[in-house]
Design an enzyme around this catalytic site. Structure first.
Site, PDB file in Angstrom:
ATOM      1  N   GLU A 278       0.843  -1.206   0.000  1.00  0.00           N
ATOM      2  CA  GLU A 278       0.000   0.000   0.000  1.00  0.00           C
ATOM      3  C   GLU A 278       0.880   1.259   0.000  1.00  0.00           C
ATOM      4  O   GLU A 278       1.720   1.432   0.885  1.00  0.00           O
ATOM      5  CB  GLU A 278      -0.923  -0.030   1.231  1.00  0.00           C
ATOM      6  CG  GLU A 278      -2.003   1.029   1.170  1.00  0.00           C
ATOM      7  CD  GLU A 278      -3.033   0.882   2.289  1.00  0.00           C
ATOM      8  OE1 GLU A 278      -3.339  -0.248   2.689  1.00  0.00           O
ATOM      9  OE2 GLU A 278      -3.528   1.927   2.751  1.00  0.00           O
TER      10      GLU A 278
ATOM     11  N   LYS B 267      -7.639  -1.375  11.248  1.00  0.00           N
ATOM     12  CA  LYS B 267      -6.995  -1.798   9.995  1.00  0.00           C
ATOM     13  C   LYS B 267      -5.813  -0.867   9.709  1.00  0.00           C
ATOM     14  O   LYS B 267      -4.736  -1.295   9.300  1.00  0.00           O
ATOM     15  CB  LYS B 267      -8.013  -1.768   8.848  1.00  0.00           C
ATOM     16  CG  LYS B 267      -7.501  -2.286   7.510  1.00  0.00           C
ATOM     17  CD  LYS B 267      -6.780  -1.265   6.666  1.00  0.00           C
ATOM     18  CE  LYS B 267      -6.329  -1.851   5.341  1.00  0.00           C
ATOM     19  NZ  LYS B 267      -5.526  -0.917   4.552  1.00  0.00           N
TER      20      LYS B 267
ATOM     21  N   ASP C 185       4.891 -14.286  12.112  1.00  0.00           N
ATOM     22  CA  ASP C 185       3.592 -14.737  11.604  1.00  0.00           C
ATOM     23  C   ASP C 185       2.576 -13.605  11.774  1.00  0.00           C
ATOM     24  O   ASP C 185       2.028 -13.406  12.855  1.00  0.00           O
ATOM     25  CB  ASP C 185       3.201 -15.982  12.423  1.00  0.00           C
ATOM     26  CG  ASP C 185       1.855 -16.547  12.028  1.00  0.00           C
ATOM     27  OD1 ASP C 185       1.093 -15.870  11.308  1.00  0.00           O
ATOM     28  OD2 ASP C 185       1.565 -17.678  12.463  1.00  0.00           O
TER      29      ASP C 185
ATOM     30  N   HIS D 152      -3.205  10.259   0.187  1.00  0.00           N
ATOM     31  CA  HIS D 152      -3.307   8.916  -0.390  1.00  0.00           C
ATOM     32  C   HIS D 152      -3.170   8.948  -1.893  1.00  0.00           C
ATOM     33  O   HIS D 152      -2.408   8.196  -2.483  1.00  0.00           O
ATOM     34  CB  HIS D 152      -4.689   8.335  -0.054  1.00  0.00           C
ATOM     35  CG  HIS D 152      -4.652   7.357   1.061  1.00  0.00           C
ATOM     36  ND1 HIS D 152      -5.613   6.414   1.257  1.00  0.00           N
ATOM     37  CD2 HIS D 152      -3.766   7.171   2.042  1.00  0.00           C
ATOM     38  CE1 HIS D 152      -5.319   5.701   2.314  1.00  0.00           C
ATOM     39  NE2 HIS D 152      -4.210   6.141   2.818  1.00  0.00           N
TER      40      HIS D 152
HETATM   41  C1  MEV Z   1      -6.160   2.879   4.943  1.00  0.00           C
HETATM   42  O1  MEV Z   1      -5.374   1.779   4.567  1.00  0.00           O
HETATM   43  C2  MEV Z   1      -6.179   3.059   6.445  1.00  0.00           C
HETATM   44  C3  MEV Z   1      -7.130   4.116   6.990  1.00  0.00           C
HETATM   45  O2  MEV Z   1      -8.452   3.884   6.485  1.00  0.00           O
HETATM   46  C4  MEV Z   1      -7.081   4.017   8.488  1.00  0.00           C
HETATM   47  C5  MEV Z   1      -8.127   4.847   9.197  1.00  0.00           C
HETATM   48  O3  MEV Z   1      -9.205   5.149   8.609  1.00  0.00           O
HETATM   49  O4  MEV Z   1      -7.886   5.162  10.371  1.00  0.00           O
HETATM   50  C6  MEV Z   1      -6.756   5.492   6.511  1.00  0.00           C
END
Ligand code: MEV
Length: 434
Positions: free
Chosen positions: A82, A269, A285, A383
């Site tokens: 990513e 995430k 792992d 992003h």
């Molecule tokens: C993207 O990979 C991760 C985010 O969505 C985390 C978040 O929203 O806190 C930007």
């Protein structure tokens, strides 16, 4: 603390970055040669690692910068596809370093193994019997894996959980025996699995029950790592937002992820973006770490944010992340995978606990960066800026076209594949691109 070798690191070529890390004393000649060759996993090793192996699967391997953890500077390797993860971790860590860096606490490194017994005639009596025979059970476990005992580790404690039957679902009662095991520098899955299978005959005799299975638990609640930071609000100002406003919005972002599982999953995430990337780079792992982390996020009965962000009495922002981190510094592919060996060299960690401290700090930095962007300028600006190169490659750009197309894409309102293809066609002076 930003050292000179880190200046504009992202603007350098990969070779220049390697040279910069060499002049900082982080890489030696052999490491440089390995990095330049590409950290290839030899076919023979890969073939012996898994069943039905065909080839290897590659990911970009890079470093996040600016990590000041417990007073020590780290350059943190990550394996990740990513585009924004390393940039976000480095940006978050830079602000936290200005505020004195991360402080971490690793309380203990104890792993848990389970034996599930069914058809136990009297669970309450069996629990008493197990606890009163704790020494024998520990002896049987340690006899099953004497080498860990010789190194100073081994099974330390036994605990019992009685899981009642669920008549509605037709699920029988289970009596679950936990062994709490010190696996020292190893993650210890094989040590524990051997021990659990080793104690089964004794437990069956003792309880009159029948073992269903013996296996490590990836819910490593006896192996928690905490990273914390304290950031003066003045360091948080961004665009039209004052430092106090950003601090308050960061706290609200945490509160939102505390009460709403839909947000908490995305929040976590983001944390795992960084954690999985360093766990993978370290040869550990990452599925085990992810599974344990998400279960820990649900420990209250609701899935919540793994991090917390609060306001200190003097107005500073206080950040904290606690999660189970049963990683190893030895064992598995750590000893032979070229990238895992490189990660050990770059980080220079001397123990599994130190690696835990680094991983927890990465998770906190990642969350800080993500929610700071979300509550100020929004995530898409950063992003999509970073995504533009991947998009250019997806559209078919090669060589210098990648940079050229990426720059053009950054000026576009709709940055998508169709736009990228049409711009590439313009660059090439053609009408269409196959
Ligand atoms: C993207 O990979 C991760 C985010 O969505 C985390 C978040 O929203 O806190 C930007």
């Amino acid at each position: 603390m930003e050292s000179n070798y880190l200046q504009k690191f992202y603007d350098k070529t990969p070779d220049e970055r390697i040279t910069a890390l060499q002049s900082a004393g982080i890489l030696d000649e052999e490491a440089i040669a390995n990095l330049q060759e590409g950290l290839k996993l030899p076919q023979e090793i890969a073939d012996n690692m898994i069943e039905n192996q065909l080839s290897t699967y590659e990911l970009p391997y890079g470093v996040a910068l600016n990590f000041l953890i417990d007073g020590k500077d780290y350059v943190v390797p990550m394996a990740i596809e990513e585009p924004s993860v390393i940039a976000a971790a480095s940006a978050g860590a830079k602000i936290i370093a200005k505020a004195g860096g991360f402080r971490t606490t690793i309380q203990k490194r104890v792993m848990i193994g389970q034996v599930a017994l069914k058809n136990v005639p009297d669970s309450v009596a069996a629990e008493q019997l197990i606890l009163s025979h704790e020494e024998n059970i520990l002896q049987a476990a340690n006899a099953a894996h004497p080498s860990i005992v010789k190194r100073g580790g081994g099974a330390r404690r036994v605990s019992v959980r009685i899981l009642p039957a669920d008549d509605v679902e037709g699920i029988p009662a289970f009596l679950v025996v936990h062994l709490h095991v010190e696996t020292l520098e190893a993650m210890g899955a094989n040590i524990i699995n051997t021990m659990m299978e080793g104690v089964i005959p004794y437990l069956e005799r003792l309880t009159g029950g029948e073992a269903l299975m013996g296996i490590l638990s990836n819910y490593a609640t006896d192996c928690l790592a905490t990273a914390e930071c304290r950031i003066p609000a003045a360091l948080l100002a961004k665009g039209e937002f004052s430092g106090d406003e950003v601090r308050d919005r960061l706290i609200e972002a945490y509160q939102f992820a505390y009460v709403d599982p839909y947000r908490a999953v995305t929040n976590n995430k983001g944390i795992m973006n960084g954690i999985d990337a360093i766990v993978l780079a370290s040869g550990n792992d990452w599925r085990a770490i992810s599974a344990g982390a998400h279960a820990y996020a649900s420990r209250s009965g609701q899935y919540r944010s793994l991090t917390s962000w609060k306001k200190a009495e003097n107005g500073d922002l206080l950040g904290s992340l606690t999660l189970p981190l049963p990683i190893g510094a030895v064992g598995g592919s750590i000893n032979f995978h070229p990238a895992a060996k490189m990660t050990k060299e770059i980080l220079g960690y001397r123990s599994a606990s130190e690696l835990e401290s680094i991983i927890a700090s990465v998770g906190l930095a990642q969350n800080f960066s993500a929610i700071k962007a979300l509550v100020t300028e929004g995530i898409q600006k950063g992003h999509m800026g970073l995504h533009s190169r991947s998009l250019a490659i997806s559209a078919g750009a090669v060589g210098q076209e990648i940079e050229q197309l990426s720059q053009l894409l950054k000026g576009e309102k709709n940055m998508n594949l169709a736009t990228a293809q049409s711009l590439l066609a313009q660059i090439r002076g053609a009408d269409t691109v196959d």
